[in-house]
Write a protein that holds these residues in place. Structure first.
Motif, mmCIF file in Angstrom:
data_model
loop_
_atom_site.group_PDB
_atom_site.id
_atom_site.type_symbol
_atom_site.label_atom_id
_atom_site.label_comp_id
_atom_site.label_asym_id
_atom_site.label_seq_id
_atom_site.Cartn_x
_atom_site.Cartn_y
_atom_site.Cartn_z
ATOM 1 N N LEU A 16 0.822 -1.201 0.000
ATOM 2 C CA LEU A 16 0.000 0.000 0.000
ATOM 3 C C LEU A 16 0.861 1.259 0.000
ATOM 4 O O LEU A 16 0.588 2.206 -0.756
ATOM 5 C CB LEU A 16 -0.925 0.002 1.222
ATOM 6 N N ALA A 17 1.902 1.286 0.822
ATOM 7 C CA ALA A 17 2.757 2.473 0.894
ATOM 8 C C ALA A 17 3.351 2.789 -0.474
ATOM 9 O O ALA A 17 3.342 3.945 -0.919
ATOM 10 C CB ALA A 17 3.860 2.252 1.924
ATOM 11 N N VAL A 36 11.656 -5.536 13.557
ATOM 12 C CA VAL A 36 12.703 -4.561 13.237
ATOM 13 C C VAL A 36 13.222 -4.743 11.809
ATOM 14 O O VAL A 36 13.907 -3.865 11.281
ATOM 15 C CB VAL A 36 13.875 -4.662 14.236
ATOM 16 N N ASP A 37 12.913 -5.879 11.172
ATOM 17 C CA ASP A 37 13.362 -6.115 9.806
ATOM 18 C C ASP A 37 12.581 -5.271 8.818
ATOM 19 O O ASP A 37 11.422 -4.915 9.053
ATOM 20 C CB ASP A 37 13.186 -7.593 9.435
ATOM 21 N N LEU A 38 13.206 -4.991 7.662
ATOM 22 C CA LEU A 38 12.476 -4.368 6.570
ATOM 23 C C LEU A 38 11.304 -5.262 6.178
ATOM 24 O O LEU A 38 11.357 -6.484 6.375
ATOM 25 C CB LEU A 38 13.395 -4.185 5.359
ATOM 26 N N GLU A 62 16.563 1.781 0.313
ATOM 27 C CA GLU A 62 16.637 3.023 -0.460
ATOM 28 C C GLU A 62 15.271 3.434 -1.014
ATOM 29 O O GLU A 62 14.979 4.627 -1.172
ATOM 30 C CB GLU A 62 17.625 2.878 -1.630
ATOM 31 N N PHE A 63 14.448 2.437 -1.334
ATOM 32 C CA PHE A 63 13.138 2.746 -1.909
ATOM 33 C C PHE A 63 12.325 3.615 -0.965
ATOM 34 O O PHE A 63 11.714 4.613 -1.390
ATOM 35 C CB PHE A 63 12.381 1.454 -2.209
ATOM 36 N N TYR A 64 12.295 3.268 0.314
ATOM 37 C CA TYR A 64 11.479 4.008 1.275
ATOM 38 C C TYR A 64 12.026 5.433 1.457
ATOM 39 O O TYR A 64 11.247 6.383 1.600
ATOM 40 C CB TYR A 64 11.428 3.258 2.606
ATOM 41 N N ARG A 65 13.362 5.566 1.426
ATOM 42 C CA ARG A 65 13.945 6.902 1.531
ATOM 43 C C ARG A 65 13.606 7.746 0.297
ATOM 44 O O ARG A 65 13.206 8.901 0.409
ATOM 45 C CB ARG A 65 15.462 6.797 1.706
ATOM 46 N N ILE A 69 8.814 7.614 2.408
ATOM 47 C CA ILE A 69 7.943 6.789 3.252
ATOM 48 C C ILE A 69 8.665 6.587 4.581
ATOM 49 O O ILE A 69 9.780 6.054 4.607
ATOM 50 C CB ILE A 69 7.644 5.437 2.588
ATOM 51 N N THR A 70 8.051 7.019 5.647
ATOM 52 C CA THR A 70 8.672 6.902 6.970
ATOM 53 C C THR A 70 8.454 5.510 7.524
ATOM 54 O O THR A 70 7.310 5.082 7.731
ATOM 55 C CB THR A 70 8.097 7.945 7.939
ATOM 56 N N LEU A 71 9.545 4.776 7.765
ATOM 57 C CA LEU A 71 9.459 3.444 8.369
ATOM 58 C C LEU A 71 9.597 3.568 9.878
ATOM 59 O O LEU A 71 10.579 4.134 10.375
ATOM 60 C CB LEU A 71 10.573 2.537 7.828
ATOM 61 N N ARG A 72 8.634 3.056 10.583
ATOM 62 C CA ARG A 72 8.697 3.017 12.047
ATOM 63 C C ARG A 72 8.702 1.549 12.459
ATOM 64 O O ARG A 72 7.706 1.008 12.949
ATOM 65 C CB ARG A 72 7.533 3.785 12.665
#
Length: 397
Positions: A16-17, A36-38, A62-65, A69-72
């Motif tokens: 979705l993101a 904690v994993d991607l 790198e894709f999320y950066r 997209i903020t990964l929490r």
């Protein structure tokens, strides 16, 4: 620009993101995950856990950066405030949203039996679980699998291919009793037994025994004890709908959603294994999660709604590449196309000529044709359908 919070970093949430950015959404997107994993692919956990191919990320970091997209990750959401439109995490932080999407998935069903806390007893839902199971297989530990569903049979196939002594215990009278036709259950059970898997049906586990804190046996209702050094509990999964239920959202063995992924709250959507859709039992599959992610994108962005898809999923067991589309009825009228003994066949399930489901093995053409027939409501002639020499297009009634 609306702020979208996604709770759950599995396939549904991570997909979705990415799709939100692809659709042009420029508002903040935050993805919360307990692990904690991607975000990673789940199918290898049961299909390839012994091959060192577990860590298959859905997207590189790198894709999320690049997509902002903020990964929490490792941040557990503990409560929803739907009135104030915010979520609360275990760390005490609060995060506001315009749209909240629940993609919390499902958790392995637990067995309240003696010995299930012993070392060597595992369920299979996360990378950590799969790593434990891989160690058991590498060390050739005798394995008991409690539950003859797809996950259990996939693990059994991998373990047997690696020389492990495997026993599958199923309380129903056949494996896959809740999800497959009797004919497919019979074929797969024979395929497994022919490769050395011991399958015992119609039995009930009463507990596990141990030695020095590690599992050493599985005890059945009649007192029989099966020696083992590892146990996989694979008796299904329960939707992780506790957050939704506590927030007052409509839940019924899962978060109830409509065909646009909307819950009973106009600002909250839900997708993936946690949901219960109209007209379906709760579906647990990658295709279903992907379909609902697309529905949620359309709802959030105001895009055109996506047409409903035929439910389908796949399973790998030994040399069998299984693909199933539709929902198998309780008492199907089954037409067999091909020879199950050859490992290449398709089972077409009809209701008065109307196709309700197709179960196939190593037969991609039959699967694709069956999926199209299901989508169009095409009626089939069972006599011509059963003849593999007759082209599928000529089996239309």
């Amino acid at each position: 620009m609306s702020r979208v919070l996604i709770v759950g970093a599995g396939h549904a949430g991570a997909t979705l993101a990415g799709l939100l950015r692809q659709a042009g959404h420029r508002g903040p997107v935050e993805l919360f995950g307990d692990e904690v994993d991607l975000p990673y692919h789940r199918p290898p956990l049961s299909k390839k856990f012994a091959q060192g191919e577990l860590e298959q990320w859905l997207r590189p970091a790198e894709f999320y950066r690049e997509q902002d997209i903020t990964l929490r990750l490792g941040e557990h959401v503990v409560a929803l405030d739907t009135a104030g439109r915010r979520v609360h995490t275990a760390s005490g932080d609060a995060h506001d949203y315009d749209h909240l999407v629940l993609a919390t998935g499902a958790a392995p069903r637990r067995l309240a039996l003696p010995g299930t806390d012993l070392a060597g007893v595992v369920s299979l839902r996360t990378l950590a679980d799969a790593r434990i199971l891989r160690k058991c297989v590498v060390e050739r530990r005798a394995l008991v699998i409690v539950g003859g569903g797809y996950i259990g049979l996939e693990v059994a196939a991998v373990a047997r291919a690696n020389g492990v002594n495997v026993t599958v215990l199923e309380r129903e009278e056949r494996v896959l009793a809740r999800v497959a036709s009797p004919r497919l259950s019979e074929i797969l059970a024979g395929h497994h037994r022919g490769r050395g898997t011991r399958i015992v049906t119609g039995v009930r586990l009463t507990g596990l025994t141990g030695r020095d804190g590690r599992v050493s046996g599985a005890v059945l209702e009649d007192g029989t004890e099966i020696p083992c050094e590892a146990v996989l509990i694979g008796v299904g999964a329960e939707p992780r709908d506790e957050l939704a239920a506590a927030a007052g959202l409509h839940c019924d063995h899962g978060v109830v959603v409509d065909g646009h992924a909307r819950t009973s709250d106009p600002h909250v959507l839900a997708i993936g294994d946690v949901t219960r859709r109209p007209g379906f039992v709760r579906l647990e599959s990658i295709p279903s999660a992907t379909e609902q992610a697309r529905q949620a994108v359309a709802t959030i962005t105001g895009g055109a709604p996506n047409p409903a898809e035929v439910p389908w999923f796949w399973s790998d067991q030994f040399d069998l590449k299984l693909k199933i589309a539709g929902l198998v009825p309780a008492e199907p009228a089954t037409v067999v196309r091909g020879d199950p003994a050859s490992g290449r066949f398709a089972l077409f399930h009809l209701d008065g000529g109307a196709l309700t489901a197709v179960e196939s093995a190593n037969s991609p053409a039959e699967f694709m044709a069956g999926k199209k027939f299901l989508a169009s409501g095409t009626r089939l002639d069972p006599v011509r359908l059963a003849d593999p020499a007759t082209p599928l297009r000529d089996a239309v009634a």
